[in-house]
Write a protein that holds these residues in place. Structure first.
Motif, PDB file in Angstrom:
ATOM      1  N   ASP A  84      -4.442  -1.149  -8.205  1.00 28.11           N
ATOM      2  CA  ASP A  84      -5.818  -1.099  -7.713  1.00 28.11           C
ATOM      3  C   ASP A  84      -6.152   0.327  -7.272  1.00 28.11           C
ATOM      4  O   ASP A  84      -5.313   1.019  -6.672  1.00 28.11           O
ATOM      5  N   ASN A 142      -6.613  -7.667  -4.521  1.00 27.87           N
ATOM      6  CA  ASN A 142      -6.602  -6.344  -5.141  1.00 27.87           C
ATOM      7  C   ASN A 142      -5.556  -6.272  -6.250  1.00 27.87           C
ATOM      8  O   ASN A 142      -4.427  -6.716  -6.091  1.00 27.87           O
ATOM      9  N   SER A 153      -7.810   1.396  -4.923  1.00 30.60           N
ATOM     10  CA  SER A 153      -7.884   1.601  -3.476  1.00 30.60           C
ATOM     11  C   SER A 153      -6.565   2.046  -2.874  1.00 30.60           C
ATOM     12  O   SER A 153      -6.514   2.484  -1.721  1.00 30.60           O
ATOM     13  N   SER A 199       0.850  -1.200   0.000  1.00 30.59           N
ATOM     14  CA  SER A 199       0.000   0.000   0.000  1.00 30.59           C
ATOM     15  C   SER A 199       0.876   1.236   0.000  1.00 30.59           C
ATOM     16  O   SER A 199       2.011   1.217   0.481  1.00 30.59           O
TER      17      SER A 199
END
Length: 574
Positions: free
Chosen positions: A373, A416, A375, A352
């Motif tokens: 992704d 993801n 997100s 992330s």
């Protein structure tokens, strides 16, 4: 009679007064290569043939009787069949003492060529019945001792007690080729030293050989392996304030000889007001002594740090620097395939991109995506396979040989991002010993070293998985990732390494890298929007310092744009 390891081989024969080489005009032929398996002289009737092996004690004067049969005494590695091959030209013919002497000399040379450096023909005789009796001495290994020494080569401490080692003796004996009861062979000893150093837990390993010719009817050999262990265990505590964790405290533990069996354990963690990071890894290497058992590595991690790919020339929308967080683990198994060391692994990482506060940041201030992704979180599950052909001498600080690694990493689409990618890499290094100043030594050898790397990514490419070029392990003189971030890359390095004094060595180097014009093929073009050049050249000098913690590296590099960088770390650059 004690013989240091340096005397193994032809030098042993010289020390014993045995011949080790023929006259320069002579040509030696093995039994399978010639009808006459002896040393052939320019004049076969010459009286100058070497007389290296005496007749057996009390042997009669040899009359011109025919050699009807051969009797071998004391032979184990020299079998009856091999002896018959040496003497076949004499069987059924009148005895020729000069030729019999030369055959005995040829057998001594055969022993030397096959590593049996302490074995020899001790005598021969022919009786009235025409029986040729040949007696050989093949000393057997009696006792094998493992002895630990300190960095001054002493086996006893200041109080007279033996130096104690951490490594289990049972584990070490399993790695030895040399065995009690076997005929002594110097090739086994050389292989043992190489195997012990390959464990990477010893700073030095030597051998002492003692030949006992008096206490027994047949000489025996006692062998002592002198081993100096490395400082393989360390513990560190840390604390302070960091952007990622705030106020934090941490510990790190490393053990390169865990449980006394050459296994490695590494664990580190930092706990702060903003979170937790950790990294742990355990490796049990493959051992040739146990071919039925696979080596393996298991690991787990949670780490956060400033992104090399998304450097601060372009920030996040809130003005913070982009930070990558990786959380996951994996494992791999290892074993040889022919001349190659192979490793097959499965790894998972949840990646992330976050800001200074730890909040997700899927795009930068220009709106470029930082993950595949939307997100801001990608799941990356990869199956990795790598093969390595390692022919280096002293892998921790090579002074000769080469190493080649080829690898592929295939992602499996899960979670993801649904990522489908394949990463291919090749890494080759060669080490050429030189003697420009005649000052090379094991700790800081005099070597010219070359390294070439290349790689590419096929399929999907999360931008944080691009090849980042520049930095202490890439192009010195540039900061980490400052040369480029590409889908493909090429990197070349040349170094001249030389000793200075004692444990201090130095290096002159030049590095070059290129993304091969592939920076724009990375999603979001992180290199292009940050004006990274895509190619870079660096050169400079550095110091290498041997220490109980390992080789300390300090390099100062200047790049082709006039900037410079200082780098500090452990171990050689490659």
């Amino acid at each position: 009679m004690a013989l240091p390891v340096a005397m193994l081989g032809p030098t042993v024969a010289q020390a014993q007064g045995w011949p080790t080489a023929a006259n320069p005009d002579e040509v030696f032929l093995y039994p399978e290569e010639s009808e006459d398996p002896v040393l052939l002289y320019p004049d076969d009737n010459s009286s100058s043939a070497p007389s290296s092996t005496p007749p057996l004690p009390n042997s009669p004067n040899i009359q011109p009787t025919s050699v009807r049969s051969l009797q071998l005494i004391g032979g184990e590695v020299l079998t009856e069949a091999i002896a018959q091959a040496f003497y076949r030209t004499q069987l059924g013919r009148p005895a020729d003492p000069a030729r019999l002497e030369r055959i005995a000399f040829a057998i001594d040379q055969w022993y030397l060529d096959n590593g049996y450096s302490l074995s020899q023909v001790s005598g021969w005789m022919i009786d009235a019945e025409g029986v040729l009796t040949v007696e050989v001495v093949e000393p057997e290994v009696n006792q094998i001792t493992i002895r630990y020494i300190d960095n001054e080569g002493r086996a006893l401490d200041d109080e007279g007690n033996p130096i104690e080692g951490r490594t289990r003796e049972r584990f070490l004996r399993r790695e030895l080729q040399l065995q009690s009861g076997a005929v002594f062979n110097q090739n086994d000893v050389i292989q043992d030293i190489q195997s012990l150093m390959a464990l990477e837990i010893f700073e030095n390993a030597t051998v002492a050989v003692d030949v006992d010719e008096e206490s027994r009817e047949t000489p025996v050999v006692d062998v002592v392996y002198n081993l100096q262990e490395r400082l393989s265990r360390s513990f560190q505590a840390s604390g302070g304030v960091s952007t990622e964790l705030g106020l934090f405290a941490g510990v790190t533990y490393r053990d390169g000889n865990f449980n006394g069996r050459g296994e490695s354990l590494r664990f580190g963690t930092q706990v702060g007001s903003r979170g937790l990071v950790f990294s742990t890894e355990f490796t049990s290497p493959y051992r040739d002594s146990r071919p039925e058992r696979l080596g393996y590595t298991i690991r787990a991690f949670r780490r956060t740090g400033r992104s090399v790919t998304f450097s601060d020339e372009v920030r996040l929308a809130n003005g913070d620097d982009a930070r990558e967080r990786h959380f996951g683990g994996g494992g791999s198994v290892m074993r040889p395939i022919g001349d190659w060391d192979a490793e097959l692994g499965l790894n998972y990482s949840r990646v992330s991109i976050r800001d200074d506060s730890g909040d997700l940041a899927p795009t930068d201030e220009l709106g470029n995506d930082l993950t595949l992704d939307d997100s801001g979180i990608d799941d990356l599950l990869t199956l990795e396979f790598a093969v390595t052909q390692d022919q280096r001498v002293n892998p921790s600080n090579p002074n000769d040989g080469s190493v080649l690694t080829l690898s592929t990493e295939q992602s499996i689409p899960v979670g993801n991002g649904n990522i489908v990618m394949n990463r291919l890499r090749a890494d080759y290094a060669e080490y050429v010993p030189v003697n420009l100043f005649n000052t090379g030594r094991r700790q800081n050898p005099e070597v010219v070293a070359f390294n070439v790397q290349a790689g590419t990514v096929l399929g999907d490419l999360p931008p944080y998985e691009a090849f980042d070029l520049g930095g202490g392990n890439s192009v010195r003189g540039y900061g980490r990732g400052d040369v480029g971030s590409g889908r493909r890359f090429f990197l070349a390095t040349a170094e001249y390494r030389f000793p200075v004094t004692g444990p201090l060595g130095a290096v002159l180097f030049t590095d070059f890298a290129s993304d091969l014009g592939s920076g724009s093929e990375v999603p979001g073009d992180p290199a292009g929007v940050r004006d990274k050049p895509g190619t870079g050249l660096g050169y400079g000098a550095g110091l290498r310092i041997g220490s109980p913690l390992g080789l300390i590296r300090a390099d100062f590099g200047v790049n082709d744009q006039g900037d410079n960088q200082f780098f500090f770390g452990f171990g050689q650059r490659f």
